[in-house]
Design a protein around this motif. Structure first.
Motif, PDB file in Angstrom:
ATOM      1  N   PRO A 164      26.392  59.449  32.321  1.00 42.18           N
ATOM      2  CA  PRO A 164      25.646  59.872  31.126  1.00 42.18           C
ATOM      3  C   PRO A 164      24.186  60.239  31.427  1.00 42.18           C
ATOM      4  O   PRO A 164      23.547  60.893  30.615  1.00 42.18           O
ATOM      5  N   GLU A 165      23.681  59.848  32.591  1.00 46.61           N
ATOM      6  CA  GLU A 165      22.286  60.135  32.916  1.00 46.61           C
ATOM      7  C   GLU A 165      22.114  61.498  33.600  1.00 46.61           C
ATOM      8  O   GLU A 165      21.017  61.851  34.020  1.00 46.61           O
ATOM      9  N   THR A 166      23.192  62.270  33.701  1.00 46.31           N
ATOM     10  CA  THR A 166      23.126  63.551  34.410  1.00 46.31           C
ATOM     11  C   THR A 166      22.371  64.624  33.632  1.00 46.31           C
ATOM     12  O   THR A 166      22.657  64.870  32.463  1.00 46.31           O
ATOM     13  N   ASP A 167      21.381  65.227  34.278  1.00 46.25           N
ATOM     14  CA  ASP A 167      20.686  66.383  33.715  1.00 46.25           C
ATOM     15  C   ASP A 167      20.272  67.269  34.888  1.00 46.25           C
ATOM     16  O   ASP A 167      19.174  67.152  35.420  1.00 46.25           O
ATOM     17  N   ALA A 171      24.758  65.738  30.548  1.00 49.08           N
ATOM     18  CA  ALA A 171      25.590  64.864  29.734  1.00 49.08           C
ATOM     19  C   ALA A 171      24.972  64.749  28.345  1.00 49.08           C
ATOM     20  O   ALA A 171      23.752  64.724  28.209  1.00 49.08           O
ATOM     21  N   TYR A 172      25.815  64.719  27.312  1.00 48.56           N
ATOM     22  CA  TYR A 172      25.312  64.621  25.940  1.00 48.56           C
ATOM     23  C   TYR A 172      25.729  63.307  25.301  1.00 48.56           C
ATOM     24  O   TYR A 172      26.879  62.887  25.460  1.00 48.56           O
ATOM     25  N   PRO A 173      24.805  62.692  24.581  1.00 51.33           N
ATOM     26  CA  PRO A 173      25.166  61.487  23.832  1.00 51.33           C
ATOM     27  C   PRO A 173      26.331  61.808  22.887  1.00 51.33           C
ATOM     28  O   PRO A 173      26.331  62.865  22.253  1.00 51.33           O
ATOM     29  N   GLY A 174      27.287  60.923  22.837  1.00 49.85           N
ATOM     30  CA  GLY A 174      28.429  61.148  21.953  1.00 49.85           C
ATOM     31  C   GLY A 174      29.593  61.834  22.644  1.00 49.85           C
ATOM     32  O   GLY A 174      30.664  61.977  22.071  1.00 49.85           O
ATOM     33  N   GLY A 216      22.792  67.517  18.277  1.00 50.68           N
ATOM     34  CA  GLY A 216      22.980  66.756  17.047  1.00 50.68           C
ATOM     35  C   GLY A 216      24.434  66.735  16.626  1.00 50.68           C
ATOM     36  O   GLY A 216      24.985  65.680  16.276  1.00 50.68           O
ATOM     37  N   VAL A 217      25.081  67.905  16.694  1.00 51.01           N
ATOM     38  CA  VAL A 217      26.483  67.987  16.268  1.00 51.01           C
ATOM     39  C   VAL A 217      27.396  67.287  17.270  1.00 51.01           C
ATOM     40  O   VAL A 217      28.359  66.619  16.883  1.00 51.01           O
ATOM     41  N   LEU A 218      27.082  67.391  18.552  1.00 45.06           N
ATOM     42  CA  LEU A 218      27.902  66.677  19.543  1.00 45.06           C
ATOM     43  C   LEU A 218      27.830  65.172  19.310  1.00 45.06           C
ATOM     44  O   LEU A 218      28.814  64.454  19.479  1.00 45.06           O
TER      45      LEU A 218
END
Ligand code: ATP
Ligand code: MG
Length: 326
Positions: free
Chosen positions: A105-108, A96-99, A298-300
């Motif tokens: 959202p904690e998925t990796d 999951a990516y911020p934004g 960063g772009v996301l």
């Protein structure tokens, strides 16, 4: 040493997102020679075959391949291409990516899926009218190979949790073998791991993805669980993947040719750029891979964003922003 990268955009948005990823690779200080190959629906129409021999040979002889998508001809293109690179592992990160909107959202997570056997070996028959069978092949060799790859991947990518998925309580011989081989590798090499029944694991991944890292799976379980994880992080649009062989590998976005938006210049290049980052990592350019991943992140998070993520930027805008962040 110059590395030869086969570039096969294929159909639909493959023609847009693959050049975007190549542009990002070209912005780095690495010596790659890109050679383009044709494949897909348009090639079938023009030349009578979806995957010309020269494209197969290009992928087979390259140091790595970057592939986009094929439309109707997907099976005729990607299956032989995976064979061309002698792929035994399908690597699918789901993060999951911020934004970006996501369920968890904690998925990796990274799924390391066995890619050569299991129920996908295609040994099916109709033994009588209305009665069909499937032979499931699981070997010690292939199971050890995928387990070793998974443990090493976790080790070199900073994952603490490794889970071996299986259903050995029911498929005692086949998944019993898969688990036994994985355990043998872990013990020989001193790796820590947990094992989990794949059905219960599906539920746990949904409820508490943060407790998991690398998941080593037999073929079908890997297919299903990695799609479930795609749902956790907001769909297929951002997911990269790798098909890894002993000497060679092919990298591709998880999404397809997206004919509904093809040719409009609005495809999100992130999944393919992240696939290119996996390519870099695979070839030993770990720092460059991290830079590219950070630039995409960063772009996301700050934009610009393509319409699938609620923005109104074009593929070109997003690619330029990624290159800028580099
Ligand atoms: P194929 O038959 O090649 O698999 P598809 O119609 O199944 O194509 P996918 O590529 O799998 O399409 O995409 C499913 C949906 O997600 C489509 O609506 C598509 O527009 C969207 N989509 C997929 N990839 C992207 C992307 N990179 N950027 C924006 N939208 C995407
Ligand atoms: Mg599709």
């Amino acid at each position: 040493m110059t590395e030869l990268i086969a570039v096969i955009p294929g159909d639909g948005i493959g023609q847009e997102v693959v050049p975007a990823a190549v542009e990002v690779l070209e912005a780095l200080d690495v010596e790659f020679e890109f050679v383009e190959g044709d494949a897909g629906d348009a090639v079938l129409e023009a030349r009578g075959e979806a995957l010309p021999e020269e494209t197969y040979e290009l992928a087979a002889n390259a140091d790595a391949t970057l592939f986009g998508a094929a439309g109707e001809t997907a099976a005729d293109v990607i299956l032989p291409l995976r064979e061309a690179v002698d792929s035994f592992a399908n690597v699918r990160p789901a993060r999951a990516y911020p934004g970006v909107d996501s369920l968890r959202p904690e998925t990796d997570l990274v799924f390391i899926r066995e890619n050569t056997e299991g129920v996908y070996s295609g040994i099916e028959s109709e033994i009588a009218e209305g009665v069909t069978t499937l032979t499931r092949v699981i070997t010690d060799d292939a199971s050890r190979k995928i387990a070793r790859y998974g443990f090493e991947y976790a080790d070199s990518n900073g994952f603490d949790d490794v889970t071996v998925a299986h259903k050995a309580n029911v498929m005692r011989m086949t998944d019993g073998q898969f688990l036994e081989s994985a355990v043998a590798v872990a013990e020989e090499e001193g790796y820590e791991y947990d094992d989990a029944l794949m059905d219960a694991l599906a539920m746990h991944l949904l409820l508490r993805p943060e407790e998991y890292g690398v998941v080593i799976c037999p073929n079908l379980a890997g297919d299903v669980l990695s799609d479930l994880a795609a749902g956790l992080v907001g769909g297929l649009g951002l997911l990269p993947s790798a098909n890894v062989g002993e000497e060679n590998a092919l990298f591709e976005p998880v999404h397809g040719s997206a004919p509904d938006i093809a040719g409009q210049g609005i495809a999100n290049p992130a999944a393919t750029v992240l696939s290119a980052a996996m390519l870099l990592d695979h070839l030993g350019y770990g720092e460059d891979a991290d830079r590219v991943t950070a630039a995409v992140e960063g772009v996301l998070s700050d934009g610009p964003r393509t319409p699938d993520l609620g923005g109104d930027a074009s593929t070109t805008d997003v690619t330029a922003a990624i290159v800028d962040q580099l």
